[in-house]
Design a protein around this motif. Structure first.
Motif, PDB file in Angstrom:
ATOM      1  N   ALA A 122      34.171   3.662   5.495  1.00  0.00           N
ATOM      2  CA  ALA A 122      35.446   3.412   5.829  1.00  0.00           C
ATOM      3  C   ALA A 122      36.637   4.379   5.291  1.00  0.00           C
ATOM      4  O   ALA A 122      37.754   4.539   5.543  1.00  0.00           O
ATOM      5  CB  ALA A 122      36.017   1.788   5.296  1.00  0.00           C
ATOM      6  N   MET A 126      40.214   5.456   7.697  1.00  0.00           N
ATOM      7  CA  MET A 126      41.511   4.882   7.045  1.00  0.00           C
ATOM      8  C   MET A 126      42.227   6.042   6.595  1.00  0.00           C
ATOM      9  O   MET A 126      43.420   5.939   6.590  1.00  0.00           O
ATOM     10  CB  MET A 126      41.016   4.338   5.482  1.00  0.00           C
ATOM     11  CG  MET A 126      40.494   2.831   6.052  1.00  0.00           C
ATOM     12  SD  MET A 126      39.894   1.934   4.567  1.00  0.00           S
ATOM     13  CE  MET A 126      41.724   1.456   3.872  1.00  0.00           C
ATOM     14  N   LYS A 130      46.624   6.511   8.134  1.00  0.00           N
ATOM     15  CA  LYS A 130      47.899   7.183   7.645  1.00  0.00           C
ATOM     16  C   LYS A 130      48.673   8.004   8.635  1.00  0.00           C
ATOM     17  O   LYS A 130      49.717   8.288   8.168  1.00  0.00           O
ATOM     18  CB  LYS A 130      47.534   7.768   6.472  1.00  0.00           C
ATOM     19  CG  LYS A 130      46.864   6.734   5.302  1.00  0.00           C
ATOM     20  CD  LYS A 130      46.519   7.338   4.072  1.00  0.00           C
ATOM     21  CE  LYS A 130      45.826   6.638   3.030  1.00  0.00           C
ATOM     22  NZ  LYS A 130      45.398   7.222   1.916  1.00  0.00           N
ATOM     23  N   ALA A 166      38.955   2.169  12.114  1.00  0.00           N
ATOM     24  CA  ALA A 166      40.340   1.713  11.291  1.00  0.00           C
ATOM     25  C   ALA A 166      41.538   1.930  12.295  1.00  0.00           C
ATOM     26  O   ALA A 166      41.554   2.848  12.906  1.00  0.00           O
ATOM     27  CB  ALA A 166      40.559   2.479  10.062  1.00  0.00           C
ATOM     28  N   PRO A 174      44.971  -3.444   5.146  1.00  0.00           N
ATOM     29  CA  PRO A 174      44.765  -2.403   6.452  1.00  0.00           C
ATOM     30  C   PRO A 174      43.573  -3.383   7.299  1.00  0.00           C
ATOM     31  O   PRO A 174      42.740  -3.994   6.860  1.00  0.00           O
ATOM     32  CB  PRO A 174      43.996  -1.054   5.882  1.00  0.00           C
ATOM     33  CG  PRO A 174      43.632  -1.525   4.442  1.00  0.00           C
ATOM     34  CD  PRO A 174      44.680  -2.549   3.911  1.00  0.00           C
ATOM     35  N   TYR A 176      40.542  -2.822   9.487  1.00  0.00           N
ATOM     36  CA  TYR A 176      39.404  -1.938   9.764  1.00  0.00           C
ATOM     37  C   TYR A 176      38.255  -2.738   9.796  1.00  0.00           C
ATOM     38  O   TYR A 176      38.025  -3.754   9.115  1.00  0.00           O
ATOM     39  CB  TYR A 176      39.646  -0.900   8.779  1.00  0.00           C
ATOM     40  CG  TYR A 176      39.155  -1.254   7.196  1.00  0.00           C
ATOM     41  CD1 TYR A 176      37.861  -1.191   6.756  1.00  0.00           C
ATOM     42  CD2 TYR A 176      40.062  -1.812   6.386  1.00  0.00           C
ATOM     43  CE1 TYR A 176      37.577  -1.389   5.585  1.00  0.00           C
ATOM     44  CE2 TYR A 176      39.914  -2.086   5.030  1.00  0.00           C
ATOM     45  CZ  TYR A 176      38.459  -1.837   4.645  1.00  0.00           C
ATOM     46  OH  TYR A 176      38.312  -2.354   3.332  1.00  0.00           O
ATOM     47  N   GLY A 309      38.866  -6.254   7.056  1.00  0.00           N
ATOM     48  CA  GLY A 309      39.292  -5.676   5.865  1.00  0.00           C
ATOM     49  C   GLY A 309      40.254  -6.219   4.955  1.00  0.00           C
ATOM     50  O   GLY A 309      40.564  -5.686   4.042  1.00  0.00           O
ATOM     51  N   TYR A 313      40.848  -6.042   0.473  1.00  0.00           N
ATOM     52  CA  TYR A 313      42.191  -5.702   0.062  1.00  0.00           C
ATOM     53  C   TYR A 313      42.420  -6.723  -0.661  1.00  0.00           C
ATOM     54  O   TYR A 313      42.905  -6.384  -1.954  1.00  0.00           O
ATOM     55  CB  TYR A 313      43.129  -6.019   1.266  1.00  0.00           C
ATOM     56  CG  TYR A 313      44.686  -5.576   0.692  1.00  0.00           C
ATOM     57  CD1 TYR A 313      45.189  -4.402   0.531  1.00  0.00           C
ATOM     58  CD2 TYR A 313      45.485  -6.640   0.520  1.00  0.00           C
ATOM     59  CE1 TYR A 313      46.533  -4.109   0.252  1.00  0.00           C
ATOM     60  CE2 TYR A 313      46.740  -6.707   0.245  1.00  0.00           C
ATOM     61  CZ  TYR A 313      47.290  -5.252  -0.023  1.00  0.00           C
ATOM     62  OH  TYR A 313      48.503  -5.223  -0.439  1.00  0.00           O
TER      63      TYR A 313
END
Length: 350
Positions: A122, A126, A130, A166, A174, A176, A309, A313
């Protein structure tokens, strides 16, 4: 098990890798990638892997300082030879280049071959979110020894062959997907063995093709099972397609090469959301979609729905505060390496 703060664990890992021959950039990439996996709860891809990476450096399977090269490219595609460098380092460079191409071409893809283990998959998609892009990555282990039996078989002929996607959003956590196409990642079997724990039925079979809860049977000729349980043909089919993208499309081939050198093949792609619809609107709607999923009434015995996801987190936020549990077997290996490289005093590992 000792509980270690993430920053200390990163410093220890990086120092050990540098002592084994990695450059500062390589050591930081690998140690940070491993600890980030621990933070997200994917301990199978965390610092437990660092002693293995150092073993591979010692036998020449990983080449510190290797310069990756572009073998072939177009405005939208790149083929990259990692020259047996650290997968964490090579793959991140490949994804960064693919993102740059997608800024102009809107869609870009790359293949990467001859690199070591890339860690938690991942990490690479990821990078794309961004930049306001959707990132996709798949990986296999080249022609190194296999871990997963095809559906209906008892002999390992596939890798765990993960897939990760993602998606940019307005969410704090996020959005994903990061999953192996096997019932579980091979590192989780290693982790259970290191912790002296049993594993659930349905994760592995022993050398005779019988399901077992003893993780030690995996190293005695056993095999992981494909994702899907009684419908394991689904995981087996996904794994086969990953093998095509990451083994055949890269030219690594299939089967097992006798030296057993770990060789992650990767296929990665990036899609610029703004080429399809306004990024702001898309990110807002992905967040609304996640909240729609979470609003689903829970089933019996469930604490509720998490979107892809979200659990990782939550674990990351918790472990940043509470620290990371490191199983004794892994901690002992890190301490032994610190002693070997005369770093034990510096990091209070005596």
């Amino acid at each position: 098990m000792p509980i270690v703060q993430a920053d200390r664990l990163t410093r220890i890992g990086a120092a050990l890798l540098r002592a084994a021959g990695a450059s500062d950039e390589e050591a930081d990439a690998v140690a940070t990638g491993c600890v980030n996996a621990n933070l997200a709860g994917h301990d199978s891809h965390g610092v437990i892997a660092i002693p293995t990476y150092i073993d591979r450096i010692k036998v020449g399977h990983i080449v510190p300082g290797a310069q990756w090269t572009i073998v072939q490219e177009s405005p939208t595609t790149t083929v990259i030879d990692g020259h047996w460098g650290f997968g964490f380092h090579v793959n991140a460079k490949a994804m960064a280049l693919t993102i740059e191409k997608a800024k102009t071409a809107n869609v870009a893809a790359c293949t990467v071959f001859r690199q070591s283990h890339v860690g938690r998959l991942a990490a690479y998609p990821m990078m794309a979110i961004k930049a306001g892009m959707i990132g996709l990555a798949t990986a296999d282990s080249g022609r190194s020894p296999k871990a997963v039996a095809p559906f209906g078989g008892r002999e390992a002929r596939l890798g765990t062959n993960p897939i990760s996607i993602a998606v940019p959003s307005d969410l704090d956590a996020p959005f994903y997907l990061d999953m192996a196409t096997s019932a579980v990642a091979a590192g989780k079997i290693q982790l259970a063995a290191a912790r002296g724990e049993e594993i659930p039925t349905g994760w592995i079979v022993d050398s005779e093709g019988r399901q077992t809860t003893d993780p030690r049977q995996f190293r005695k000729g056993g095999a992981l099972l494909p994702l899907g349980g009684s419908e394991g043909y689904k995981g087996s089919g996904l794994a086969a397609m990953v093998e095509v993208l990451c083994g055949l499309l890269t030219g690594l081939g299939f089967g097992v090469e006798p030296t057993g050198r770990h060789n992650d093949g990767c296929f990665m792609a990036v899609f610029n959301v703004a080429a399809f619809r306004p990024l702001k609107d898309f990110k807002k709607e992905v967040a609304e979609f996640a909240r729609y999923l979470k609003a689903t009434p829970p089933s019996e015995g469930s604490t509720g729905v998490f979107y892809p996801g979200e659990v990782e987190y939550i674990r990351e936020q918790q472990r940043k505060v509470s620290g990371i549990d490191v199983e004794d077997a892994t901690w002992d290996k890190l301490r032994a390496l610190a002693g070997e490289y005369k770093l034990a005093g510096e990091f209070d590992l005596t």
